[in-house]
Structure formats: C-alpha cells, structure tokens
Enzyme design. Structure first.
Site, PDB file in Angstrom:
ATOM      1  N   ASP A 124      -1.868  -0.263   5.855  1.00  0.00           N
ATOM      2  CA  ASP A 124      -2.470   0.319   7.133  1.00  0.00           C
ATOM      3  C   ASP A 124      -3.883   0.823   7.277  1.00  0.00           C
ATOM      4  OD1 ASP A 124      -2.212   2.552   5.121  1.00  0.00           O
ATOM      5  OD2 ASP A 124      -2.497   3.840   6.745  1.00  0.00           O
ATOM      6  N   ASP A 139       0.953  -1.385   0.137  1.00  0.00           N
ATOM      7  CA  ASP A 139       0.159  -0.035  -0.128  1.00  0.00           C
ATOM      8  C   ASP A 139       0.742   1.239  -0.029  1.00  0.00           C
ATOM      9  OD1 ASP A 139      -2.269   1.634   0.575  1.00  0.00           O
ATOM     10  OD2 ASP A 139      -1.393   1.772   2.547  1.00  0.00           O
ATOM     11  N   ASP A 159       0.133   5.083   0.876  1.00  0.00           N
ATOM     12  CA  ASP A 159      -0.032   5.986   2.248  1.00  0.00           C
ATOM     13  C   ASP A 159      -0.215   5.395   3.425  1.00  0.00           C
ATOM     14  OD1 ASP A 159      -0.551   8.955   1.189  1.00  0.00           O
ATOM     15  OD2 ASP A 159      -1.609   7.651  -0.270  1.00  0.00           O
TER      16      ASP A 159
END
Ligand SMILES: O=P(O)(O)OC[C@H]1O[C@H](O[C@H]2O[C@H](CO)[C@@H](O)[C@H](O)[C@H]2O)[C@H](O)[C@@H](O)[C@@H]1O
Length: 362
Positions: free
Chosen positions: A300, A108, A110
């Site tokens: 996240d 991922d 960000d």
C-alpha cells in the site's frame, strides 16, 4: 456482464469525463524524491524545512485537490480503476496468467495485512487474516516485506513458514521451520546494511531526545532504519518536527530520508529497497532468470513502488496496490483495503485447492 465488459464500459465513461474535467495531479513517489533532492541540494534553513512540510502535507491522501471535489474524485477514481482494476474482479485473468508458473507471494504488512492505526505498536493483524496468510503459504512460497523491524513484524504475524524481509528488505530471513518449497536455503539470512547498525542506534537515540517535547511524535527503531511518526502530531508542529529530524540527519551524510504514510523514514544510502529484496528472494528460491514464476506483490505504500517497478521492468509478475484513493503507481491492479487483501488470498487458496481436485471456489 463479464469483468472485461465492465472495464470496457468504465473506460468509455471515464474517457468522456476526463475530457470535460481537469485532471488532479497526484503526488507520486518520484515527485517526492525529486522534491526532497532539489530542496536538499539548493536550499538552506527555513526554505528547506518548508519543503519538508509541503511533502508531509502532500503525502496526506485525505486532502481535497479541487474546487469541485465530488466530480473530480469521480473522474479520477473511474479512470484510475480502468487502469488499475480490482484484483478481485480480475481474479480469473490473474490466475490464468499463472498457468504453468509457480506463484510466489510477497506481502507488505502495515496497511496491507493490518489496518492503519494511530499507535504503530498496536497494528495487529486479525486471526482471519493470519489464517489466510498461513493457508497461502501452504501452497506458495510467501514473504512478508516490510519497513518494520523483522522481529517486530514476526511478533505480529506469528507464522514460521514464511520468509521475512524487515527494515525495507535490509534484513531477510528464511522460514524457521522446514517447508516443502525450500530449496536448500534453510536459515537464509541476508543483511546488506549490517555495518550501519551502530549508526542507526545512535540516530534513534538522538531522534528520541530531539522529538520528546513534540506532542504525538513517536520514534520507532526498525533495526536498519528509523521511523519518525507524525500521524498524531498537530499539523502546526510538523515544521518543528521536520527541523529536529533535519538537525540530526545533517550529521549523518550516509543516511537518507524517505517518506511513508504519515511517517519520515531514515535509512542507509545503500542501493537496497523492497524491489531488491524481491529479486533477492526470487533468486534464493531458484527463480532468478526463470520464466516459470509469477511473483505477486501486494502493498500500500510508496516504498512498495520499488517492488512494483521491479515487476514492471522484468515484464513478469503482478503488482497490486492497496488503496481507496487513486494514486500514481507502478502496480497493475488494486485492492481497496486489508479486508479485500484477505478475500484475494482466500480466493487464491480456494482456486489452488480446486485445481488440485478439491471443491470449486466460492
Ligand atoms: O512496509 P510497511 O509494512 O508498510 O511498514 C511501513 C511503516 O509501517 C508502520 O507505520 C505505518 O503503520 C502504522 C500502524 O498502522 C501507522 O500508525 C503509521 O502512521 C504508518 O506509517 C511502521 O510503524 C513503520 O515503522 C513502518 O516504516
């Protein structure tokens, strides 16, 4: 003491603590979906907006959820870490699981490769992180899977040897330069929501207009989806913001709302997410029904849970949640922040080089 022993000791301790303390209920992606669905279906007007704002508040991990926050946090954290141990301390077990298998890396962006910052246009990744990702991609097929527009994330990552799955996996492209692991999928491009492009553009413009007077609100066009950021919006204005978003969304029944870290995400109702993108990429790499692969997914956000769930359902692969606080997750392991992700990637490269006859890992 070995990592295994460490975990065992923690387990005993945390079980003791859990018995004597109330357990905090964290807000899971499923809770959020259920809450939104219920409110959409059964409530109107103000009540519905209140529900949105509740969801926005509940998604804020900084909130204290107890009368005795210190104790509860200790309890939560130690018991959570037993069930989601650090991918760094469990590194040996993770690479042992890859024996005879091809590791495929999914990252991922960000909050995973770049730290969360207030301005989404300035979420740059460090040069060191870029070098770590580049090195990983030299040894393992690597994909960036993000809610961002694909071009935007490429402008941050700037590495040509990777797969990129933008717009929550609705915009997938293969490496632009030739690389050794590609199996004839050069120029791979998959856009399952292409018919939604004009609609998304229209919605983006409407949202910009509707939110322009709300201080701190920012609307981001992610090509096949739109993000409405409320990180910099005063909490007192969240209800107004939610109302404006709802007024636009009401006109587009083919679009749905999901939520990330201080962001409302509007996207097509098609059955496609980061999990489906992961499956698609494994298939493109020739690993559709193979036991010879070990996908590792690091993320996240709530949207990453779709990918963790796919790994869980396949009974194959390793999900790693990046989080400093305990969260309900389908991931097996955890890392606290992007700097630990970088360390994990570096270790993986060092281990691979060593296994090919290089110097031992640090
Ligand atoms: O799937 P991801 O790569 O994690 O993308 C999800 C969203 O990330 C970005 O927003 C998040 O990061 C921003 C920069 O640190 C932060 O300001 C924001 O509050 C976070 O939600 C991106 O801007 C969104 O469009 C993505 O949907």
């Amino acid at each position: 003491m070995t990592n295994q022993q460490n975990v065992a000791v923690l387990d005993v301790k945390s079980r003791g603590l859990r018995r004597s303390l109330p357990v905090a209920k964290s807000f899971s992606p499923t809770d959020f979906k259920m809450l939104l669905k219920k409110r959409f279906e059964t409530e109107k007007g103000g009540a519905r907006i209140n529900a949105w704002v509740d969801s926005m508040r509940a998604s804020s991990p900084t909130r204290v959820r107890s009368t005795d926050p210190t104790m509860l946090e200790t309890d939560d954290k130690s018991s959570w870490i037993v069930h989601h141990p650090s991918a760094l301390s469990m590194f040996e077990q993770i690479v042992a699981a890859s024996k005879g298998k091809r590791i495929v890396m999914f990252l991922d962006y960000d909050g995973t490769l770049s730290p969360i910052v207030e301005n989404p246009d300035q979420a740059f990744m460090s040069g060191e992180m870029r070098a770590a990702v580049r090195d990983v991609a030299r040894y393992f097929p690597t994909a960036i899977v993000t809610g961002r527009c694909r071009d935007k994330v490429y402008s941050f990552v700037k590495l040509s040897g990777l797969y990129y799955a933008g717009s929550h996996g609705m915009d997938i492209k293969g490496p632009s330069k030739s690389c050794k692991y590609k199996k004839g999928n050069h120029g791979l491009l998959f856009q399952p929501a292409s018919e939604f492009l004009p609609m998304i553009d229209e919605v983006y413009k409407a949202l910009v207009e509707k939110t322009k007077s709300i201080g701190g609100a920012k609307v981001e066009n992610n090509k096949f989806c739109v993000s409405v950021h409320f990180r910099c919006v005063d909490e007192k204005s969240w209800a107004v913001l939610a109302e404006q978003v709802r007024s636009v969304l009401n006109q587009y029944p083919k679009l749905k709302l999901t939520q990330g870290r201080k962001v409302l995400e509007i996207r097509p109702t098609i059955k496609w997410d980061k999990g489906r993108a992961l499956e698609f990429l494994l298939e493109a790499l020739g690993y559709a029904n193979s036991n010879d692969v070990l996908p590792i997914y690091i993320g996240d956000d709530r949207t990453d849970e779709d990918a963790f769930k796919v790994l869980l359902d396949r009974g194959q692969g390793i999900g790693i949640l990046v989080s400093k606080t305990p969260k309900e997750t389908n991931a097996s392991y955890s890392l606290q922040e992007p700097s630990e992700v970088k360390e994990f990637l570096r270790l993986l490269v060092a281990w691979k080089r060593y296994s090919q006859g290089g110097a031992p890992p640090p």
